[in-house]
Design an enzyme around this catalytic site. Sequence first.
Site, PDB file in Angstrom:
ATOM      1  N   CYS A 259       0.807  -1.222   0.000  1.00 34.43           N
ATOM      2  CA  CYS A 259       0.000   0.000   0.000  1.00 34.43           C
ATOM      3  C   CYS A 259       0.838   1.268   0.000  1.00 34.43           C
ATOM      4  CB  CYS A 259      -0.945  -0.014   1.204  1.00 34.43           C
ATOM      5  SG  CYS A 259      -1.794  -1.585   1.390  1.00 34.43           S
TER       6      CYS A 259
ATOM      7  N   HIS B 244      -9.734   1.426  -0.234  1.00 33.45           N
ATOM      8  CA  HIS B 244      -8.275   1.248  -0.249  1.00 33.45           C
ATOM      9  C   HIS B 244      -7.836   0.667  -1.589  1.00 33.45           C
ATOM     10  CE1 HIS B 244      -4.289   0.834   0.952  1.00 33.45           C
ATOM     11  NE2 HIS B 244      -4.413   0.224   2.125  1.00 33.45           N
TER      12      HIS B 244
ATOM     13  N   PHE C 148       1.622  -3.166   3.972  1.00 31.36           N
ATOM     14  CA  PHE C 148       2.001  -4.479   4.491  1.00 31.36           C
ATOM     15  C   PHE C 148       3.496  -4.670   4.250  1.00 31.36           C
ATOM     16  CE2 PHE C 148      -2.193  -7.152   4.260  1.00 31.36           C
ATOM     17  CZ  PHE C 148      -2.768  -6.305   5.186  1.00 31.36           C
TER      18      PHE C 148
ATOM     19  N   GLU D 214      -1.446   5.548  13.292  1.00 30.33           N
ATOM     20  CA  GLU D 214      -1.172   6.770  12.531  1.00 30.33           C
ATOM     21  C   GLU D 214      -1.433   8.006  13.387  1.00 30.33           C
ATOM     22  OE1 GLU D 214      -1.812   8.755   8.126  1.00 30.33           O
ATOM     23  OE2 GLU D 214      -3.167   7.152   8.749  1.00 30.33           O
TER      24      GLU D 214
ATOM     25  N   HIS E 296      -3.085   8.144   5.726  1.00 30.74           N
ATOM     26  CA  HIS E 296      -3.240   6.803   5.167  1.00 30.74           C
ATOM     27  C   HIS E 296      -4.650   6.307   5.492  1.00 30.74           C
ATOM     28  CE1 HIS E 296      -2.036   2.991   3.556  1.00 30.74           C
ATOM     29  NE2 HIS E 296      -2.180   2.353   4.719  1.00 30.74           N
TER      30      HIS E 296
ATOM     31  N   LYS F 159      -9.683   7.655   1.679  1.00 26.13           N
ATOM     32  CA  LYS F 159     -10.187   6.284   1.641  1.00 26.13           C
ATOM     33  C   LYS F 159     -11.606   6.163   2.197  1.00 26.13           C
ATOM     34  CE  LYS F 159      -5.674   3.951   1.897  1.00 26.13           C
ATOM     35  NZ  LYS F 159      -4.798   5.131   2.080  1.00 26.13           N
TER      36      LYS F 159
END
Length: 412
Positions: free
Chosen positions: A164, A341, A400, A315, A304, A336
């Site tokens: 991502c 996503h 990830f 975050e 994010h 998002k």
Amino acid sequence: MRRRVVVTGMGTVNPIAKSVPDYWEALLSGKSGIAPITLFNHEAFKVHFGGEVKEWDAEQFMDGKTARRLDRFAQFAYAAADQALKDSGIKIAQEDPFRCGVIVGSGIGGISELEEQHERYLNKGGPSRISPFVVPKMIANSASGVISIQYGLMGPSTAVSTACATSNHAITDAFHTICWDLADVMISGGAEAGITPMGLGGFVSAKALSERNESPTTASRPFDRDRDGFVLSEGAGIVVLEEYEHARARGAKIYAEILGAGNTADAFHITQPHPEGLGACKSMEIALRSAKLNVDQIDYINAHGTSTQLGDIAETKAIKQTFGSHASRLAVSSTKSMIGHLLGASGGVELIATILSINHGVIHPTINLDDQDPECDLDYVPNKPRQATIRYALSNSFGFGGHNCTLAIGSI
């Protein structure tokens, strides 16, 4: 001296729009692009919705032969790159081709092609039925390759795959390529088309996705107390980066300047963020240092903000560690919440949203933020857009594998 890098063109296809102007309009209206999946039969799955690119017809952007030889993710990249180059007004044929390059990434690559050809191998005649195009359609660098071929870009041409964080890493690499005088023009961003049986099934098994099947449009709810996972989406976000004097010399419109970037790893877990957000914090700190900015100069962060329990808290902690008392004065929002996503494409699509906010003086909202999590205690611009003067902003992407990448952007 490091050369200055500016954004002169933007292009996107995503769950709420297939052009930048439509994207901006949809963001300000708080439109959700999340809906029941139509690409395959999803009855056997626990999750029945996603963020598809609606009514996709690749031949609106390319000829039929090209479309048939590209996986869906590369079609998205091609379409977004075409938009971005037209938007920039640059005449590539008049440029030194070895000074123009492309770095476009994908977290997964051509998964739909792989699944289709594996099914043909198993059920339709064995190895002789496998397409000769399976490898060129499947490989994650096919997007960069086809854009390079289509426009004659003979300079640096690579691909990035860091889950991502892919788009932000690709744009960082393109930024550095221009900074250090290896190119004058770079096309960069990311593309993804992971809404397939294996893509959906894998994330369901990992318990990463929201299961709010009764209300897909409210499933992506970053920083909300009732969030239960992210929403799997697809699309592409591509920008044209250009050396500042090169852009000025041709009279290009300049949307924003890429001022710096930060790049770190959590070194903690393959899917979970560091619980204290240490890698994310350092990524933002490095981006600020690279951009020669102080924390109190940042007006906005495009988060994010995935709508996962662990990610949103980590975050938030990272932002508070990085910005100290200034964190409470920052505006933060999650694109998002509307588009879901897009995995490796997220950073490109979100950079465009950040640049649009800088240009228009409006911050798009974080929708579905109805009951804010007490552990997520920043100003996330809930549910309605907000007028704001934005001089400097950050855009975060975390992937990830523990990959973190932050872009620092400034107005011109």
